[in-house]
Each structure stands twice: as structure tokens, then as C-alpha cells.
Design a protein around this motif. Structure first.
Motif, PDB file in Angstrom:
ATOM      1  N   PRO A  60       0.817  -1.225   0.000  1.00 21.42           N
ATOM      2  CA  PRO A  60       0.000   0.000   0.000  1.00 21.42           C
ATOM      3  C   PRO A  60       0.847   1.269   0.000  1.00 21.42           C
ATOM      4  O   PRO A  60       0.461   2.278  -0.591  1.00 21.42           O
ATOM      5  N   GLU A  61       2.013   1.204   0.661  1.00 23.72           N
ATOM      6  CA  GLU A  61       2.909   2.365   0.690  1.00 23.72           C
ATOM      7  C   GLU A  61       4.346   1.875   0.624  1.00 23.72           C
ATOM      8  O   GLU A  61       4.705   0.898   1.288  1.00 23.72           O
ATOM      9  N   THR A  62       5.160   2.532  -0.193  1.00 21.91           N
ATOM     10  CA  THR A  62       6.556   2.123  -0.356  1.00 21.91           C
ATOM     11  C   THR A  62       7.488   3.242   0.082  1.00 21.91           C
ATOM     12  O   THR A  62       7.160   4.428  -0.001  1.00 21.91           O
ATOM     13  N   LEU A  63       8.667   2.836   0.541  1.00 22.58           N
ATOM     14  CA  LEU A  63       9.704   3.774   0.955  1.00 22.58           C
ATOM     15  C   LEU A  63      10.481   4.276  -0.258  1.00 22.58           C
ATOM     16  O   LEU A  63      10.607   3.580  -1.271  1.00 22.58           O
ATOM     17  N   GLY A  64      11.041   5.467  -0.142  1.00 22.36           N
ATOM     18  CA  GLY A  64      11.960   5.951  -1.160  1.00 22.36           C
ATOM     19  C   GLY A  64      13.253   5.154  -1.112  1.00 22.36           C
ATOM     20  O   GLY A  64      13.739   4.796  -0.035  1.00 22.36           O
ATOM     21  N   THR A  65      13.817   4.861  -2.295  1.00 28.07           N
ATOM     22  CA  THR A  65      15.034   4.053  -2.356  1.00 28.07           C
ATOM     23  C   THR A  65      16.056   4.657  -3.309  1.00 28.07           C
ATOM     24  O   THR A  65      15.708   5.231  -4.346  1.00 28.07           O
ATOM     25  N   TYR A  66      17.320   4.521  -2.931  1.00 26.04           N
ATOM     26  CA  TYR A  66      18.441   4.741  -3.846  1.00 26.04           C
ATOM     27  C   TYR A  66      18.673   3.416  -4.559  1.00 26.04           C
ATOM     28  O   TYR A  66      18.777   2.365  -3.920  1.00 26.04           O
ATOM     29  N   ASP A  80      22.532  -7.820  -9.875  1.00 27.57           N
ATOM     30  CA  ASP A  80      23.656  -6.914  -9.627  1.00 27.57           C
ATOM     31  C   ASP A  80      23.162  -5.507  -9.321  1.00 27.57           C
ATOM     32  O   ASP A  80      23.529  -4.544  -9.990  1.00 27.57           O
ATOM     33  N   GLN A  81      22.333  -5.389  -8.304  1.00 25.12           N
ATOM     34  CA  GLN A  81      21.710  -4.109  -7.984  1.00 25.12           C
ATOM     35  C   GLN A  81      21.887  -3.822  -6.491  1.00 25.12           C
ATOM     36  O   GLN A  81      21.506  -4.633  -5.658  1.00 25.12           O
ATOM     37  N   GLY A  82      22.452  -2.666  -6.161  1.00 21.31           N
ATOM     38  CA  GLY A  82      22.543  -2.252  -4.767  1.00 21.31           C
ATOM     39  C   GLY A  82      21.442  -1.262  -4.440  1.00 21.31           C
ATOM     40  O   GLY A  82      21.050  -0.459  -5.290  1.00 21.31           O
ATOM     41  N   LEU A  83      20.923  -1.312  -3.218  1.00 21.84           N
ATOM     42  CA  LEU A  83      19.854  -0.400  -2.819  1.00 21.84           C
ATOM     43  C   LEU A  83      20.056   0.087  -1.392  1.00 21.84           C
ATOM     44  O   LEU A  83      20.652  -0.599  -0.559  1.00 21.84           O
ATOM     45  N   ALA A  84      19.520   1.280  -1.124  1.00 21.46           N
ATOM     46  CA  ALA A  84      19.446   1.828   0.233  1.00 21.46           C
ATOM     47  C   ALA A  84      18.110   2.546   0.335  1.00 21.46           C
ATOM     48  O   ALA A  84      17.663   3.168  -0.636  1.00 21.46           O
ATOM     49  N   ASN A  85      17.452   2.463   1.495  1.00 15.48           N
ATOM     50  CA  ASN A  85      16.148   3.127   1.589  1.00 15.48           C
ATOM     51  C   ASN A  85      16.135   4.208   2.661  1.00 15.48           C
ATOM     52  O   ASN A  85      17.057   4.326   3.471  1.00 15.48           O
ATOM     53  N   GLU A  86      15.072   5.004   2.635  1.00 19.15           N
ATOM     54  CA  GLU A  86      15.023   6.181   3.497  1.00 19.15           C
ATOM     55  C   GLU A  86      14.848   5.837   4.971  1.00 19.15           C
ATOM     56  O   GLU A  86      14.999   6.715   5.830  1.00 19.15           O
ATOM     57  N   ALA A  87      14.565   4.571   5.284  1.00 12.92           N
ATOM     58  CA  ALA A  87      14.529   4.144   6.683  1.00 12.92           C
ATOM     59  C   ALA A  87      15.921   3.827   7.211  1.00 12.92           C
ATOM     60  O   ALA A  87      16.095   3.586   8.408  1.00 12.92           O
ATOM     61  N   GLY A  88      16.917   3.794   6.309  1.00  9.17           N
ATOM     62  CA  GLY A  88      18.290   3.543   6.725  1.00  9.17           C
ATOM     63  C   GLY A  88      18.778   2.134   6.491  1.00  9.17           C
ATOM     64  O   GLY A  88      19.861   1.763   6.954  1.00  9.17           O
ATOM     65  N   VAL A  89      18.019   1.317   5.757  1.00  6.56           N
ATOM     66  CA  VAL A  89      18.445  -0.050   5.442  1.00  6.56           C
ATOM     67  C   VAL A  89      19.248  -0.035   4.141  1.00  6.56           C
ATOM     68  O   VAL A  89      18.872   0.633   3.178  1.00  6.56           O
ATOM     69  N   VAL A  90      20.348  -0.782   4.139  1.00 10.85           N
ATOM     70  CA  VAL A  90      21.233  -0.883   2.975  1.00 10.85           C
ATOM     71  C   VAL A  90      21.366  -2.361   2.623  1.00 10.85           C
ATOM     72  O   VAL A  90      21.371  -3.217   3.519  1.00 10.85           O
ATOM     73  N   MET A  91      21.464  -2.672   1.327  1.00 11.33           N
ATOM     74  CA  MET A  91      21.606  -4.074   0.950  1.00 11.33           C
ATOM     75  C   MET A  91      22.521  -4.243  -0.254  1.00 11.33           C
ATOM     76  O   MET A  91      22.717  -3.329  -1.051  1.00 11.33           O
ATOM     77  N   CYS A  92      23.087  -5.458  -0.341  1.00  8.35           N
ATOM     78  CA  CYS A  92      23.838  -5.882  -1.518  1.00  8.35           C
ATOM     79  C   CYS A  92      23.720  -7.397  -1.588  1.00  8.35           C
ATOM     80  O   CYS A  92      23.129  -8.030  -0.707  1.00  8.35           O
ATOM     81  N   SER A  93      24.277  -7.996  -2.634  1.00  6.96           N
ATOM     82  CA  SER A  93      24.215  -9.456  -2.727  1.00  6.96           C
ATOM     83  C   SER A  93      25.418  -9.990  -3.476  1.00  6.96           C
ATOM     84  O   SER A  93      26.062  -9.279  -4.243  1.00  6.96           O
ATOM     85  N   ASN A  94      25.719 -11.260  -3.217  1.00  5.81           N
ATOM     86  CA  ASN A  94      26.778 -11.998  -3.901  1.00  5.81           C
ATOM     87  C   ASN A  94      26.187 -13.289  -4.441  1.00  5.81           C
ATOM     88  O   ASN A  94      25.383 -13.932  -3.757  1.00  5.81           O
ATOM     89  N   SER A  95      26.621 -13.688  -5.602  1.00  6.60           N
ATOM     90  CA  SER A  95      26.259 -15.030  -6.054  1.00  6.60           C
ATOM     91  C   SER A  95      26.703 -16.043  -5.009  1.00  6.60           C
ATOM     92  O   SER A  95      27.760 -15.900  -4.387  1.00  6.60           O
ATOM     93  N   GLY A  96      25.895 -17.075  -4.827  1.00  5.18           N
ATOM     94  CA  GLY A  96      26.257 -18.138  -3.894  1.00  5.18           C
ATOM     95  C   GLY A  96      26.856 -19.342  -4.586  1.00  5.18           C
ATOM     96  O   GLY A  96      27.061 -20.380  -3.956  1.00  5.18           O
ATOM     97  N   GLY A  97      27.109 -19.227  -5.900  1.00  7.40           N
ATOM     98  CA  GLY A  97      27.657 -20.353  -6.643  1.00  7.40           C
ATOM     99  C   GLY A  97      26.562 -21.308  -7.089  1.00  7.40           C
ATOM    100  O   GLY A  97      25.434 -20.901  -7.382  1.00  7.40           O
ATOM    101  N   THR A  98      26.879 -22.576  -7.123  1.00 10.93           N
ATOM    102  CA  THR A  98      25.900 -23.585  -7.513  1.00 10.93           C
ATOM    103  C   THR A  98      25.257 -24.184  -6.267  1.00 10.93           C
ATOM    104  O   THR A  98      25.758 -24.026  -5.152  1.00 10.93           O
TER     105      THR A  98
END
Length: 578
Positions: A60-66, A80-98
Motif C-alpha cells: 500500500p505504501e513504499t519507501l523511497g530508495t536509492y 547486480d543491484q545495490g539499494l538503500a532506503n530512506e529508513a536507513g536499510v542498505v543491501m547488496c548481494s553476492n552469487s552463492g555459486g551452484t
């Protein structure tokens, strides 16, 4: 082959979590950045990801994100996308292989509507207000739809907490909270090993995580009913993921930098540990800039055609962006130390992503267009341009990678500017603390743009001063399908260059690593070389280079060789045609 460093708040000099990440990906891929405003949404709205995969009802409502948006040729980039949101949460990811289940079909793993991949990060970051909530939202999506890719590590952080989520194809996942006084280093296998499912405060997992592994014959407890020896990574993926040199050497190199200890048991590198000293954002940057000792030994001092060719390095020719998030007292004060492309030649620039200002040369489409073409990329969006910050960084990195002797003139300038940035960023944070929110946002947004332009100016200056050679390719449009076409590479003479001293047998021509690594590893050699007036003209079979290109894309290519026993390199632009 990404690398991530997570520093718990009591292991950090800042007293808050630090998250650092190298986003590595091969081929003609790059990032542009956006601020995506938060919004209220009507019932019945959906968000869509990859074609043929699940659509997810919008919140219903979404936060602003970088959003650091990776542009990649079709079928596009899911992960391959990094994000950060206006609540202060930051994320990234790595492949885990097979993974074992990665070999199973969508039907065998019970995916619903094709499962989700790209949408996991978007939906989580538009909704989560803490790192733990990010994991809880991800878990609910994985329970409902399942995950379609073989294996992945997701890292979520806020100022106080960090969580690591491991997921494999299907509906199985596990997440662990990073202890406040510890550090985690992640390469490209599933990073979670020991799991205590009774620890509900620090572990979140799919309901049948252990039972499924037992049922599939992948785990047998030493003592029936006692699961204390359960190892998630070993139960859910082949052991070859842990022993592959492209993963294990980065772990050895990174842990040695962090601890001073050389770990040699690749099957049992630390999952996490208490560092011998508190780690700063600069310490994390140092880890992300590491080169394996094998590279220095085998390719250093000009032994190879290029220096960074191996995924055994943490600092790689395939790094498309590198960043360290220094999480602040408030989300608006989060500093994203951002480097576009090669991080050993590039500068980490202080950005304030939640100030909602993106420097002009860091995006070249609208947000709406970026979302529209994400999985159907237009080749012209991958065109080389001196007006794009990414290519200023990438070009400098490519030239130095082919001629490592150029690096000596870069260290001092790079480190000097970063030292200035450190002082200026601290000062602007203090100023912002004293301002009303709107004024602080403007101050930090202006600062982000100004610091980016300072970095761009330095890159332009370095590119202008480097001891490189001018070259052109004729014709400038080359077919990617014509095996009989030829092209002439013209090396221009100038007063400091005696073209007759060029070792004609040493000439090579290829795309760069920002084009196609395979091209670098199979460079074209000239069919003939001749002197025409003041210029040297080398004729090549055009297809030897063009077959690695993308049709309709303006691409940087690289000519190198030796002049009077000295290495030289030149860049020449080519547009490839179908």
C-alpha cells in the motif's frame, strides 16, 4: 564474483554497522544510479521483474530508495543491484555459486508463477525499516513464490544490525544476524555454515531446512536428533564451491588483511570472527582493493598482457562498482563511499544517497525508462561516452591494467583526493546535523554532486597526462557477423613517438575487460603492418575483435604493444553493427 565485508557496530570505529561491497560482473555491463521516490499505491497494483517470473502485489505504501541500476544486454541483470532506503536499510548481494537444487526444474522445486529473483530486493527495500524486517519480508516472499536462481548471499544492514540471508533455488533459505563485535567476509559460495534453529533472535530459516537436507541424503547428523553439526553450505551445495580458487583465494586474501593471519584450510575459512582491532571505513576500502599474491607473482612487472585478469583478485577488472556504506546517526547522514569501475585506479567519492540527488553524469535514462528496458536493454545505453562517470573510471582502469607502469603516477593523486574527501565529509555531516531536514538534504545533495565532479576532474587530468598513444580504427563501424572484413588500426605519430621503434610483432588488439574478457584473452594479431607517412597502419581481420562486440554499441577497444622495449597502450572507439 562479488566480495562483501560486513562490520558489526562494536567491531567498527564508527560505533555503527559498516557494509562494503564490490559488484563484479563480466561483459558490457555498467551502473547508473537513481532516487526512486516513495509512494502510496492503489489496491490491485503489481510489480514485475523478469519476464515469465512471478508478479508481486505492490505494498500500500513504499519507501523511497536509492537504486544502483545495472544496465546489461538482454536478458538483463537480475541480481547486480545495490539499494538503500530512506529508513536507513542498505543491501547488496553476492552469487552463492551452484546448489544441489539449482540443477532441478522449476516444477521440481515448487516455484509458484516461476518464482522470484530481481523482485526480492526491490520489494524488500521498498518495505523494510530494519535489517531484521528485511529478512522477514524476504522470507515471506520466498515461502510464497520460491527463488528461481541456484544460490545467493544477501546482506542487509541498518545502523545497529546486520543480517546475512542465504537462499537456494526453491523455498529453502536461512538467515543469521551478524554479532555486533564480529566481521563477516563473503565471496561467492553460501556463507552461512553453522545454524542453531533454536536461536530465534538471531536465526530465521525455512521451516524444513534440516529435514529436507536429511530426506535428500545431503546431511546425516552424527547423533540422531542432534543437529548441532549441521552445516548449511555443505548440505545445500557441492563442496567444489568452497575449493574453487576464484572464491577461496579471495577469502584467504581478505581474512589475512583483516586479521594478519594466513588461513590455509579452504574448507574451513572463518564464517565470521572478532577482528584484532576495530575496523574503519578506510579499512574496508583496503580489503576491497586487495590483489592476490598470485597475481603479483604471475602477472606483475609486466609479465602478462594485462595485470587484473583473474577472479582470484578482490580488486578486479570486472568490478563494475565498489562502495562502502558508512552508516550514520540518521539515515540522511549515511555516507556511501562510491567508486565506479576499477577501484585500484578509481576514487571512493563520498555520496549521501538519501539526499536524493544523483550527479548528472551518473544516469543517462529516466527512472521510468530504466525500469521499462531493464530486461530488454537498448544497445545505445551501453555506448562509451566521456560524459559518463563510469567510463571515465573504466577507461583509466583499462589503460593502467594493460600498462601497469602507469599506476605509479596515480597512487598519490588518488590517495590525496580521498584524504581531502574524508575531512570534507566529516565537516559537512556536522553542518547537516545543525540544519532543518530540507536544508540538510539540499546541503548533502549539493555536496554529493560537487565531490563527484572533483573526482571527474582528476580522472580527466590523469587521462590527459598519461603516457599513452593515439590510435584510430578504420572503418569505425565493424560487422559482428562478417568473417572476411578487415580493419586498419592507425597509430598516429607525434614528436615523442618514433613509430619505427614500435615492435610490430608485439601488436595486439581487443576489447577491454569492460567489453568482453574473452576478447582480451584471445586478442587479434595483425595480418600486415606498414608505415604510411608518419603513421603506422596495422591491418587486422576485423571479425577477430568484432565477434565479441554488441551490435549497435559504441565500444572502446585497446591496441597495445612495445616501443623501444617500453609498453604502450591506446584506446580507439568502434561501433559494432549486426
Amino acid at each position: 564474483m562479488c566480495t562483501t565485508v560486513i562490520v558489526g557496530k562494536r567491531a567498527s570505529t564508527t560505533g555503527r554497522v559498516i557494509l562494503g561491497h564490490n559488484e563484479d560482473s563480466g561483459g558490457r555491463v555498467m551502473h547508473q544510479q537513481f532516487w526512486c521516490p516513495g509512494a502510496k499505491h492503489a489496491p490491485g497494483e503489481f510489480v514485475e521483474g523478469e519476464p515469465g517470473r512471478a508478479r508481486v502485489p505492490q505494498a500500500p505504501e513504499t519507501l523511497g530508495t536509492y537504486w544502483s541500476n545495472m544496465l546489461a544486454p538482454a536478458p538483463g541483470s537480475s541480481f547486480d543491484q545495490g539499494l538503500a532506503n530512506e529508513a536507513g536499510v542498505v543491501m547488496c548481494s553476492n552469487s552463492g555459486g551452484t546448489s544441489f537444487d539449482g540443477e532441478l526444474s522449476d516444477e521440481e522445486t515448487g516455484l509458484v508463477e516461476g518464482g522470484i529473483g530481481f523482485l526480492l530486493r526491490r520489494c524488500v527495500m521498498e518495505r523494510a525499516r530494519t535489517a531484521r524486517e528485511a529478512v522477514e519480508i524476504a522470507a515471506s516472499l520466498l515461502d510464497k513464490y520460491g527463488y528461481w536462481s541456484p544460490a545467493r548471499n544477501y546482506s542487509f544492514a541498518d545502523r545497529d544490525d546486520a543480517w546475512l540471508l542465504n537462499v537456494v533455488k526453491g523455498h529453502h533459505y536461512v538467515a543469521k544476524r551478524v554479532p555486533e563485535d564480529e566481521v563477516v567476509l563473503i565471496s561467492n559460495y553460501l556463507a552461512i555454515r553453522k545454524v542453531d534453529l533454536s536461536d530465534k533472535e538471531n536465526v530465521i530459516a525455512s521451516p524444513d531446512l534440516i529435514e529436507y537436507a536429511i530426506r535428500m541424503g545431503r546431511y546425516t547428523p552424527k547423533t540422531p536428533g542432534d543437529f548441532s553439526d549441521f552445516d548449511f553450505s555443505r548440505a545445500y551445495q557441492p563442496v567444489e564451491n568452497l575449493t574453487a580458487s576464484t572464491k577461496s583465494i579471495r577469502m584467504r586474501t581478505g581474512w589475512q588483511e583483516i586479521t594478519g593471519v594466513r588461513y590455509t584450510d579452504e574448507l574451513n575459512y572463518p564464517e565470521r570472527l572478532v577482528p584484532p582491532k576495530l575496523m574503519s571505513p578506510d579499512d574496508v576500502k583496503a580489503v576491497l582493493r586487495l590483489t592476490a599474491e598470485e597475481t603479483y607473482r604471475n602477472l606483475g612487472d609486466g609479465k602478462g598482457d594485462a595485470f587484473h585478469i583473474s577472479a582470484e583478485d578482490i580488486s578486479r577488472s570486472h568490478t563494475r562498482e565498489s562502495w562502502v556504506c558508512e552508516i550514520g546517526e540518521k539515515p540522511i547522514l549515511n555516507i556511501l563511499w562510491h567508486c565506479a569501475s576499477y577501484q585500484d585506479t578509481g576514487v571512493y567519492v563520498p555520496w549521501f544517497p538519501l539526499a536524493k540527488r544523483i550527479p548528472e553524469n551518473c544516469q543517462w535514462t529516466t527512472l521510468e525508462e530504466a525500469r521499462h528496458v531493464h530486461f530488454r536493454m537498448k544497445p545505445e545505453y551501453l555506448d562509451f561516452s566521456f560524459g559518463k562517470r563510469y567510463f571515465l573510471n573504466a577507461l583509466l582502469g583499462e589503460l593502467v591494467n594493460f600498462d601497469r607502469g602507469l599506476m605509479s603516477g596515480i597512487w598519490r593523486e588518488r590517495d590525496g583526493l580521498e584524504a581531502q574527501y574524508k575531512t570534507l565529509a566529516a565537516e559537512v555531516v556536522e553542518k547537516a546535523k545543525a540544519l532543518p531536514p530540507e536544508e540538510a538534504e539540499k546541503l548533502l545533495g549539493d555536496f554529493t554532486c560537487e565531490m563527484t565532479e572533483r573526482s571527474n576532474d582528476l580522472l580527466r587530468e590523469l587521462l590527459a597526462c598519461l603516457d599513452t598513444v593515439d590510435a584510430e580504427v578504420h572503418p569505425q563501424e565493424l560487422s559482428i557477423t562478417d568473417p572476411d572484413a578487415t580493419a586498419e588500426v592507425v597509430i598516429r605519430s607525434f614528436p615523442e613517438l618514433d613509430i619505427e621503434e614500435i615492435d610490430q610483432s608485439s601488436l595486439l588488439w581487443s576489447l577491454g575487460f569492460t567489453g568482453a574478457k574473452a576478447s582480451v584473452l584471445e586478442p587479434a594479431k595483425p595480418l600486415k603492418v606498414e608505415i604510411r607517412g608518419d603513421d603506422l597502419v596495422a591491418t587486422f581481420r576485423a571479425f577477430d575483435v568484432a565477434r565479441f562486440g554488441i551490435a549497435e554499441c559504441l565500444t572502446d577497444t585497446y591496441i597495445r604493444g612495445y616501443i623501444a622495449h617500453r609498453r604502450f597502450v591506446a584506446m580507439a572507439l568502434v561501433r559494432f553493427k549486426a
